[in-house]
Design a protein around this motif. Structure first.
Motif, mmCIF file in Angstrom:
data_model
loop_
_atom_site.group_PDB
_atom_site.id
_atom_site.type_symbol
_atom_site.label_atom_id
_atom_site.label_comp_id
_atom_site.label_asym_id
_atom_site.label_seq_id
_atom_site.Cartn_x
_atom_site.Cartn_y
_atom_site.Cartn_z
ATOM 1 N N ASP A 63 -5.446 1.933 -10.277
ATOM 2 C CA ASP A 63 -4.948 3.219 -8.801
ATOM 3 C C ASP A 63 -5.742 2.888 -7.412
ATOM 4 O O ASP A 63 -4.951 3.103 -6.670
ATOM 5 C CB ASP A 63 -3.993 3.782 -9.374
ATOM 6 N N SER A 75 0.946 -0.993 0.006
ATOM 7 C CA SER A 75 0.338 0.437 0.133
ATOM 8 C C SER A 75 1.496 1.089 -0.191
ATOM 9 O O SER A 75 0.877 1.945 -0.501
ATOM 10 C CB SER A 75 -1.265 0.161 1.426
ATOM 11 N N LYS A 89 1.975 7.352 -5.974
ATOM 12 C CA LYS A 89 1.301 8.465 -6.499
ATOM 13 C C LYS A 89 1.221 9.289 -6.741
ATOM 14 O O LYS A 89 1.600 10.998 -7.234
ATOM 15 C CB LYS A 89 -0.026 8.619 -5.955
ATOM 16 N N LYS A 100 -5.282 1.504 -4.642
ATOM 17 C CA LYS A 100 -4.463 1.015 -3.510
ATOM 18 C C LYS A 100 -3.665 2.683 -2.572
ATOM 19 O O LYS A 100 -3.213 2.196 -1.606
ATOM 20 C CB LYS A 100 -2.966 0.749 -4.822
ATOM 21 N N THR A 105 6.745 -0.872 -10.685
ATOM 22 C CA THR A 105 5.307 -0.787 -8.919
ATOM 23 C C THR A 105 4.462 -1.711 -8.893
ATOM 24 O O THR A 105 3.312 -1.727 -8.063
ATOM 25 C CB THR A 105 4.933 0.159 -9.739
ATOM 26 N N THR A 106 4.290 -2.955 -9.557
ATOM 27 C CA THR A 106 2.908 -3.856 -10.184
ATOM 28 C C THR A 106 3.646 -5.422 -9.634
ATOM 29 O O THR A 106 4.582 -5.975 -9.904
ATOM 30 C CB THR A 106 3.005 -4.135 -11.059
ATOM 31 N N ASN A 162 7.421 -4.839 -6.984
ATOM 32 C CA ASN A 162 7.212 -4.064 -6.235
ATOM 33 C C ASN A 162 8.205 -3.180 -5.944
ATOM 34 O O ASN A 162 8.309 -3.940 -4.385
ATOM 35 C CB ASN A 162 5.849 -4.016 -5.456
ATOM 36 N N GLY A 201 2.060 2.303 -3.195
ATOM 37 C CA GLY A 201 0.559 2.829 -4.051
ATOM 38 C C GLY A 201 0.667 3.852 -3.926
ATOM 39 O O GLY A 201 0.700 5.178 -4.621
#
Length: 509
Positions: free
Chosen positions: A310, A125, A132, A313, A146-147, A163, A128
């Motif tokens: 997104d 989290s 952002k 997240k 990032t995934t 990630n 995420g």
């Protein structure tokens, strides 16, 4: 076979306290901050999106109410235990002195699942929110960095992915923890003040952008959600209960307080106070934020394969973005990015203290109980944990991690309710600075609700968790039972020699 039910004597716990190398630097408000630091983050900044979309819809607030009620029963039981056995190890230590070694081992094994998976969930989290935050300043990390691989492939991509931010934040947190508990607690206190301020801001500011239509129907009709080839039922009353199960790990904070008892100045009084106070404060905040969030943003917009992929997240920040209030998104994103660090800090710190307690008893290798005499923390323990947590967090979807964490939490809470009742019957004359009122009723309610929530977890979570427990039994009989100090007479002359008074603690933070 009867030896597996052998109990650790109370004298051994007293000796543990006297010879502990951990430094007693935490007062009741520092302990309360640890509880709030762990609770606020996982539930508000992470699982509000997943709980609303996958389970309860706008009725997520009811899920938090149900989970909070279940927590109250367990929290009272934890508080009584903490007033009797003020040692690190949490529910594991409580069970070892009351029910027996095999019972304690399985609880400890469940706590590993709870804290390790909780740490991984928060790390994902944080990634995420961090991504952002970078986008707000015009920086964009590629999706393959990032995934997790499963989600990356499900989105139609191919090739390598991980990630990376989730991987790196774990090592940043470890760099703080290995310097000592006092410094970590000061950092946590500051972050908690920042987080609580941000949450109050969300509640007040978000109230002006609520669209009541998003709450209709408050409890959506039952339906089936299919994702990555896996289907499960959602919404309706069953979805509300399933939502309570799924977001239950968000309440792990008061449990984390009990893992720090070995570093508390006055653990028999301050730990029960911190457990109950942090739970009450955070439950109220959870309910208010979930109502605001589902009022600002329709629950279906949290679909990770939908219009706002997104949002799941970083749900709180995205809710303000969608409302056209990007300025608020900046504040929330910064607060969440910094705030989730304290959650991860407390989760890893709690996990390391549980390992410390299990290692001191011989149930896991001795390297986990080696404490650095200068910093007063188990450095090797923390470093091993960091590698495992960082690798798994970088490769696993957040929803799977959250459900596995909920199982570990619910399982531990159930066992604590059982164990405190057993101890009240078998050792009625023990000094208890805090006693659960109407214990048989409270314990029964705690056991019933927690078991019910376990059965309402996802099928995959129950399957993986069952496999985890089976693996725990195998390890116990192949390694732990053979190396147990209690099984090998290790709690004899060593503890008789421990007659020195406890070292005078440092001042409260």
């Amino acid at each position: 076979m009867s030896k597996i039910w052998v109990k650790k004597p109370m004298s051994a716990y007293e000796a543990d306290i006297k010879k502990s190398q951990l430094k007693r630097v935490l007062g009741k408000w520092s302990l309360t901050a640890i509880g709030i630091g762990a609770i606020i983050g996982g539930g508000i900044f992470v699982l509000t999106g997943t709980g609303a979309y996958y389970n309860a819809g706008p009725a997520l607030a009811l899920s938090f109410v149900i989970a909070g009620i279940a927590c109250v029963f367990a929290a009272l039981c934890y508080a009584e235990f903490a007033s009797i056995l003020p040692v690190e190890g949490s529910a594991y230590a409580y069970a070892y002195g009351t029910v027996g070694e095999i019972f304690a081992w399985i609880i400890g094994w469940g706590l590993i699942l709870e804290y390790a998976m909780g740490s991984m969930t928060v790390a994902v989290s944080w990634s995420g929110y961090f991504s952002k935050l970078l986008k707000m300043f015009g920086l964009h990390l590629p999706a393959y960095l990032t995934t997790d691989p499963q989600t990356y492939l499900a989105a139609g991509n191919s090739g390598f992915s991980m990630n990376l931010p989730a991987f790196l934040i774990v090592f940043f947190v470890i760099s703080i923890l290995i310097r000592g508990t006092k410094g970590a607690a000061k950092a946590n206190n500051f972050i908690v003040m920042l987080k609580v301020s941000a949450i109050i801001f969300v509640i007040i500011a978000g109230a002006f952008f609520i669209n009541p239509a998003n709450w209709t129907p408050f409890i959506p009709d039952p339906t089936i959600i299919t994702e990555n080839g896996v289907s499960h039922s959602a919404y309706g009353f069953g979805g509300v209960v399933a939502g309570a199960s799924a977001i239950f790990f968000a309440y792990v904070g008061f449990d984390a307080v009990s893992t720090q008892a070995g570093e508390a100045i006055n653990p028999k009084k301050d730990v029960p106070f911190a457990i109950i106070t942090s739970l009450i404060i955070c439950t109220l905040l959870y309910i208010l934020v979930s109502l605001v969030l589902t009022g600002m943003m329709h629950y279906t917009d949290f679909n990770p394969l939908g219009k706002y992929p997104d949002a799941i997240k970083a749900p709180v920040a995205y809710a303000f973005d969608i409302a056209g209030q990007q300025w608020a998104g900046y504040i929330i994103t910064i607060a969440a990015t910094v705030g989730l660090i304290s959650v991860l800090m407390v989760m890893i710190m709690g996990q390391s203290r549980i390992f410390l307690g299990m290692s001191k008893d011989g149930l896991i290798p001795a390297t986990f109980s080696k404490v650095n005499p200068k910093t007063g923390v188990p450095t090797k323990n923390l470093m091993i944990l960091s590698v495992v947590i960082a690798v798994v967090a970088s490769l696993t979807p957040i929803n799977d991690l959250a459900h596995m964490t909920s199982f570990g939490t619910l399982f531990a809470f159930t066992m604590v309710c059982v164990a405190v009742w057993v101890l009240r019957v078998k050792e009625p004359n023990l000094q208890r600075n805090f006693k659960v009122p109407a214990l048989p009723l409270i314990a029964c309610l705690g056991i019933a609700i927690n078991v019910y929530l376990i059965f309402n977890l996802s099928r995959e979570a129950k399957l993986y968790s069952f496999i985890w427990l089976i693996l725990g039994f195998i390890i116990y009989f192949l390694y732990s039972k053979k190396h147990s100090k209690l099984q090998n007479g290790g709690f004899g002359e060593t503890f008789k020699a421990e007659q020195e008074p406890l070292e005078k603690p440092d001042l409260d933070l």
